[in-house]
Design a protein around this motif. Structure first.
Motif, mmCIF file in Angstrom:
data_model
loop_
_atom_site.group_PDB
_atom_site.id
_atom_site.type_symbol
_atom_site.label_atom_id
_atom_site.label_comp_id
_atom_site.label_asym_id
_atom_site.label_seq_id
_atom_site.Cartn_x
_atom_site.Cartn_y
_atom_site.Cartn_z
ATOM 1 N N TYR A 1 47.172 2.099 40.675
ATOM 2 C CA TYR A 1 48.454 1.884 41.332
ATOM 3 C C TYR A 1 48.557 2.768 42.574
ATOM 4 O O TYR A 1 48.089 3.912 42.593
ATOM 5 N N ILE A 2 49.205 2.213 43.620
ATOM 6 C CA ILE A 2 49.339 2.917 44.886
ATOM 7 C C ILE A 2 50.789 3.320 45.098
ATOM 8 O O ILE A 2 51.705 2.503 44.944
ATOM 9 N N GLY A 3 50.990 4.570 45.464
ATOM 10 C CA GLY A 3 52.326 5.058 45.778
ATOM 11 C C GLY A 3 52.387 5.539 47.210
ATOM 12 O O GLY A 3 51.547 6.339 47.631
ATOM 13 N N VAL A 4 53.343 5.033 47.980
ATOM 14 C CA VAL A 4 53.589 5.517 49.333
ATOM 15 C C VAL A 4 54.758 6.478 49.256
ATOM 16 O O VAL A 4 55.884 6.074 48.954
ATOM 17 N N ASN A 5 54.477 7.760 49.486
ATOM 18 C CA ASN A 5 55.470 8.827 49.282
ATOM 19 C C ASN A 5 55.981 8.833 47.846
ATOM 20 O O ASN A 5 57.139 9.169 47.585
ATOM 21 N N ASP A 6 55.150 8.398 46.921
ATOM 22 C CA ASP A 6 55.512 8.352 45.496
ATOM 23 C C ASP A 6 54.293 8.810 44.696
ATOM 24 O O ASP A 6 53.257 8.148 44.683
ATOM 25 N N ILE A 7 54.442 9.947 44.010
ATOM 26 C CA ILE A 7 53.330 10.531 43.273
ATOM 27 C C ILE A 7 53.161 9.935 41.882
ATOM 28 O O ILE A 7 52.161 10.155 41.204
ATOM 29 N N THR A 8 54.143 9.118 41.465
ATOM 30 C CA THR A 8 54.075 8.513 40.127
ATOM 31 C C THR A 8 54.352 7.015 40.207
ATOM 32 O O THR A 8 55.378 6.534 39.699
ATOM 33 N N PRO A 9 53.487 6.231 40.840
ATOM 34 C CA PRO A 9 53.734 4.782 40.947
ATOM 35 C C PRO A 9 53.686 4.108 39.587
ATOM 36 O O PRO A 9 52.819 4.406 38.760
ATOM 37 N N THR A 10 54.644 3.212 39.348
ATOM 38 C CA THR A 10 54.717 2.503 38.059
ATOM 39 C C THR A 10 54.401 1.023 38.197
ATOM 40 O O THR A 10 54.412 0.300 37.214
ATOM 41 N N VAL A 11 54.141 0.567 39.418
ATOM 42 C CA VAL A 11 53.747 -0.814 39.697
ATOM 43 C C VAL A 11 52.567 -0.757 40.665
ATOM 44 O O VAL A 11 52.280 0.294 41.245
ATOM 45 N N PRO A 12 51.846 -1.874 40.864
ATOM 46 C CA PRO A 12 50.672 -1.835 41.746
ATOM 47 C C PRO A 12 50.928 -1.256 43.125
ATOM 48 O O PRO A 12 50.069 -0.591 43.684
ATOM 49 N N LEU A 13 52.121 -1.500 43.713
ATOM 50 C CA LEU A 13 52.473 -0.890 44.994
ATOM 51 C C LEU A 13 53.897 -0.377 44.905
ATOM 52 O O LEU A 13 54.845 -1.157 44.796
ATOM 53 N N ASP A 14 54.051 0.953 44.957
ATOM 54 C CA ASP A 14 55.364 1.593 44.814
ATOM 55 C C ASP A 14 55.651 2.349 46.105
ATOM 56 O O ASP A 14 54.970 3.328 46.424
ATOM 57 N N ILE A 15 56.651 1.890 46.863
ATOM 58 C CA ILE A 15 56.972 2.468 48.166
ATOM 59 C C ILE A 15 58.322 3.159 48.083
ATOM 60 O O ILE A 15 59.341 2.520 47.833
#
Length: 219
Positions: free
Chosen positions: A44-58
């Protein structure tokens, strides 16, 4: 998560850089005050998110200058939907069907609320467009329907605007203004059955006087 590991900086068969491994190795790319985080456990990728819960968490504003295409549902929580266009914004509700038949729904908007059970949404009002016949080339007869519901029943059609531009109301029609004007190029006939009536009231709230009314038929 383990430390960042460069497995292959320049693979000869593919022009890409591999960062991390298939094991639980997190990756964080920092630029200024922002960062992109790749969660090693699931990718999972987080943009400004250190704990993404979905494939792309912005966790920031997002701007897309091209076309956004999705083949699944779009859910926005605690959000408003604003469209802006210099020529006036347009919303298209499309039925992707090359064989549209009488009664098929072309588009539907449901107005809902989750009272009394949180997360369980009930429809109070529905507006929809439906095919009023089998569609064919240059023949797209349709109708517009408004549905409401009372305290105990389900959705009931309150207003239908059919393909001939005729309006049918299921209940009473109350006109707040003082004038009702009907204009047509051909003669019109009003039919009132024995169980129906037309009432004319004065402007006062207490209807204790018949008031004054005039019906004019002109040809």
């Amino acid at each position: 998560a383990g430390a960042v590991e460069f497995i292959d900086a320049c693979e000869t068969t593919q022009d890409y850089i591999t960062v991390g491994t298939s094991s639980d190795v997190d990756t964080k790319l920092i630029g200024g005050s922002g960062y992109i985080f790749i969660q090693g456990s699931d990718g999972y990728i987080g943009v400004n998110d250190i704990t993404p819960t979905v494939p792309l968490d912005i966790a920031a504003n997002t701007r897309i200058t091209g076309t956004l295409t999705t083949t699944s549902d779009i859910t926005a929580t605690g959000a408003d939907f604003n469209l802006q266009h210099p020529s006036g914004a347009t919303i298209f509700l499309r039925r992707d069907d090359t064989s549209i038949s009488d009664g098929n729904t072309l588009g539907l908007i449901n107005f809902q609320g989750d009272d009394p059970t949180d997360g369980t949404f009930n429809t109070g009002v529905a507006i929809m467009g439906k095919a009023a016949g089998d569609w064919a080339s240059s023949s797209y007869e349709s109708e517009f329907i408004v549905q409401t519901r009372n305290t105990s029943g389900g959705l009931v059609t309150a207003l239908t605007l059919n393909e001939a531009q005729n309006a049918t109301f299921a209940g009473d029609v109350n006109i707040a203004g003082s004038t009702l004007t009907m204009t047509n190029t051909t003669a019109g006939i009003s039919q009132i059955t024995a169980e129906q009536e037309i009432n004319f009231y004065p402007s006062e709230s207490a209807h204790d006087d018949v008031g004054h009314a005039m019906v004019v038929f002109a040809g």
